[in-house]
Scaffold this active site. Structure first.
Site, PDB file in Angstrom:
ATOM      1  N   ARG A 238      -5.603  -0.037   1.561  1.00 49.69           N
ATOM      2  CA  ARG A 238      -5.847  -0.179  -0.281  1.00 49.69           C
ATOM      3  C   ARG A 238      -6.546  -1.518   0.259  1.00 49.69           C
ATOM      4  O   ARG A 238      -6.935  -1.840   1.430  1.00 49.69           O
ATOM      5  CB  ARG A 238      -4.781  -1.244  -0.675  1.00 49.69           C
ATOM      6  CG  ARG A 238      -2.982  -0.598  -1.030  1.00 49.69           C
ATOM      7  CD  ARG A 238      -4.089  -0.035  -2.776  1.00 49.69           C
ATOM      8  NE  ARG A 238      -2.826   0.296  -3.477  1.00 49.69           N
ATOM      9  CZ  ARG A 238      -2.395   1.826  -3.235  1.00 49.69           C
ATOM     10  NH1 ARG A 238      -2.582   2.414  -2.690  1.00 49.69           N
ATOM     11  NH2 ARG A 238      -1.253   2.375  -3.881  1.00 49.69           N
ATOM     12  N   GLU A 267     -11.045  -2.329  -8.140  1.00 47.89           N
ATOM     13  CA  GLU A 267     -11.185  -0.782  -9.016  1.00 47.89           C
ATOM     14  C   GLU A 267     -11.409  -1.094 -10.236  1.00 47.89           C
ATOM     15  O   GLU A 267     -10.475  -1.306 -11.124  1.00 47.89           O
ATOM     16  CB  GLU A 267      -9.802  -0.355  -8.039  1.00 47.89           C
ATOM     17  CG  GLU A 267     -10.305   0.468  -6.466  1.00 47.89           C
ATOM     18  CD  GLU A 267      -8.952   1.042  -5.891  1.00 47.89           C
ATOM     19  OE1 GLU A 267      -8.453   1.875  -6.367  1.00 47.89           O
ATOM     20  OE2 GLU A 267      -8.890   1.263  -4.827  1.00 47.89           O
ATOM     21  N   HIS A 286     -10.920   6.538  -4.750  1.00 45.27           N
ATOM     22  CA  HIS A 286      -9.635   6.452  -4.462  1.00 45.27           C
ATOM     23  C   HIS A 286      -8.717   7.715  -5.226  1.00 45.27           C
ATOM     24  O   HIS A 286      -8.056   7.647  -6.248  1.00 45.27           O
ATOM     25  CB  HIS A 286      -8.458   4.775  -5.694  1.00 45.27           C
ATOM     26  CG  HIS A 286      -7.593   4.845  -4.962  1.00 45.27           C
ATOM     27  ND1 HIS A 286      -7.189   3.682  -5.172  1.00 45.27           N
ATOM     28  CD2 HIS A 286      -6.514   5.711  -4.278  1.00 45.27           C
ATOM     29  CE1 HIS A 286      -5.785   3.508  -4.850  1.00 45.27           C
ATOM     30  NE2 HIS A 286      -5.800   4.566  -4.364  1.00 45.27           N
TER      31      HIS A 286
HETATM   32  C1  DGY Z   1      -0.600   5.373  -3.662  1.00 39.87           C
HETATM   33  O1  DGY Z   1       0.594   7.094  -3.524  1.00 39.87           O
HETATM   34  O2  DGY Z   1       0.049   4.557  -3.642  1.00 39.87           O
HETATM   35  C2  DGY Z   1      -1.162   6.024  -3.384  1.00 39.87           C
HETATM   36  O3  DGY Z   1      -2.830   5.195  -3.768  1.00 39.87           O
HETATM   37  C3  DGY Z   1      -2.507   7.149  -4.662  1.00 39.87           C
HETATM   38  O4  DGY Z   1      -1.507   8.797  -4.687  1.00 39.87           O
END
Ligand code: DGY
Length: 326
Positions: A238, A267, A286
Site C-alpha cells: 500500500r 490513487e 496497482h
Molecule cells: C489487494 O487485494 O489488497 C490488492 O491490493 C489488490 O489485489
C-alpha cells in the site's frame, strides 16, 4: 424476500448471476469509474450486503447509514479502506479475499524488481526515442538480481511467495515481521533481521506488510538513508507505507538507486506526479493481482463470502472473527 445486495463496480457476469440467484442485486454500472459517494450513501441504507472494492472508503459515517447491513465483502485481501471497528460495533461482518491472489501478486512483485534492476522500461524508452547508436560496454547497465540480498518487510503469504521466487535466483533472503515465522524460516531459508539491519544489508527491499496506523510511513527519510546507494525499493503493498516525498528526494539525490512501485498514497496518481519525472522509477497502476484468472477468482471468493454471511453461515474469510466468538 431475497436479501438486497449492492455491488459497487461491474464484476464478471457469472459472479453477478451467482449472487443474483439468491439475492436482489443492484450494481454501479460504469466500468472504470468508482461509484460516487452520494450513490453509495443512498444504496447502503437498504442493503443487506455490500460487495465493494478497495476504491471505496467504507467509513463510519457511511456504515452508520445502513439499516439492515449484515456483511461488507471487500474484493481484495487488504481492507484498510474499511472501518472494521465501526462495522464490528454494529455486528456487521467484514470479509476479504486472501490466498487466491498470492502467487499473481508475487509474480508482479518480482517482475517489478527485475524491471527496475535491469532498467527495462528505461531501455524501451531509449529505443523508442531513437537514441540507440551502437552496442556500448556500459550502456543502460543495471544491478544484478541473482546472488543479491533481498529484504522482505512483512512475511505473510505474499512475502513467502516472493521469497520462494528469490531462491530461484540464488538470493539471500532477510525478512522483518512483527513476529518471527520459524516455519517459513526453515521452508524458505530465511534469516530474521531487525528493520535497520535489513535496510542496511539488502540490495532489494520489498515492502509487503499490511497498511495499518503502525505501518503508515514505515519507510521514510531515516529508513531510506540506511539503505545502500545501489539498493532498489519495491512496494506492491500500500502506498502509505512509504513516505512518497522522502522517496522522491532519495531517488533524486542518489540516496538509493531505484524504486518499483505498484501502489501510491493517493490513487489514481495525477500525470504530473513528481515521481513520474524520475528515470529510476518503474510505476504501475496497482495491478499486483491483475491476471484474468486471479481477478475472477477474487470476485468469486468475495461473492462466496457475501452469500455465506447472508445465509447465516460464518464466511470463510471473515476479518472480524470476534463477531462469531462473542
Ligand atoms: C489487494 O487485494 O489488497 C490488492 O491490493 C489488490 O489485489
Amino acid at each position: 424476500m431475497k436479501p438486497k445486495v449492492y455491488i459497487t463496480r461491474r464484476i464478471p457476469k457469472e459472479v453477478v448471476e451467482k449472487i443474483g440467484q439468491l439475492c436482489e442485486v443492484r450494481m454501479w454500472g460504469e466500468e472504470d469509474v468508482p461509484v460516487p459517494r452520494q450513490v453509495l450513501e443512498e444504496e447502503i441504507i437498504e442493503a443487506d450486503g455490500l460487495f465493494c472494492l478497495l476504491t471505496e472508503s467504507i467509513d463510519e459515517s457511511l456504515i452508520s447509514r445502513a439499516k439492515n447491513l449484515k456483511v461488507i465483502s471487500n474484493m481484495a485481501v487488504g481492507y484498510n479502506n474499511i472501518d472494521v471497528d465501526a462495522a464490528t460495533r454494529r455486528g456487521i461482518m467484514v470479509t476479504n479475499t486472501p490466498g487466491v491472489l498470492t502467487e499473481t501478486t508475487a509474480d508482479l512483485t518480482f517482475a517489478l524488481l527485475m524491471a527496475t534492476a535491469r532498467r527495462i522500461v528505461e531501455s524501451t524508452d531509449y529505443l523508442r526515442s531513437g537514441k540507440w547508436k551502437t552496442w556500448s560496454p556500459m550502456l543502460l547497465t543495471g544491478q544484478d538480481v541473482y546472488g543479491a540480498t533481498l529484504g522482505i518487510i512483512g512475511m505473510g503469504r505474499i512475502g513467502e511467495a516472493v521469497a520462494k521466487r528469490a531462491k530461484g535466483f540464488d538470493m539471500k533472503v532477510l525478512y522483518h515481521n512483527r513476529n518471527r515465522k520459524l516455519e517459513a524460516e526453515q521452508t524458505f531459508d530465511l534469516e530474521y533481521a531487525d528493520l535497520q539491519t535489513l535496510l542496511k544489508e539488502s540490495d532489494f527491499v520489498c515492502v509487503m506488510t499490511p497498511y495499518t496506523p503502525e505501518t503508515r510511513n514505515l519507510i521514510g527519510e531515516k529508513e531510506l538513508s540506511l539503505m545502500k546507494k545501489t539498493a532498489v525499493l519495491i512496494n506492491t503493498a500500500r502506498g502509505g507505507i512509504v513516505n512518497e516525498q522522502a522517496l522522491y528526494e532519495a531517488l533524486k539525490n542518489g540516496t538509493i538507486w531505484a524504486a518499483g512501485l505498484d501502489v501510491f498514497e493517493e490513487e489514481p496518481i495525477k500525470p504530473d506526479h513528481p515521481l513520474l519525472k524520475l528515470p529510476n522509477v518503474v510505476m504501475l497502476p496497482h495491478i499486483g493481482s491483475a491476471s484474468i484468472k486471479t481477478r475472477t477468482r477474487m470476485a468469486e471468493v468475495a461473492a462466496t463470502n457475501l452469500l455465506q454471511a447472508l445465509s447465516n453461515q460464518t464466511p470463510e474469510h471473515l476479518v472480524n472473527r470476534e463477531l462469531v466468538n462473542r
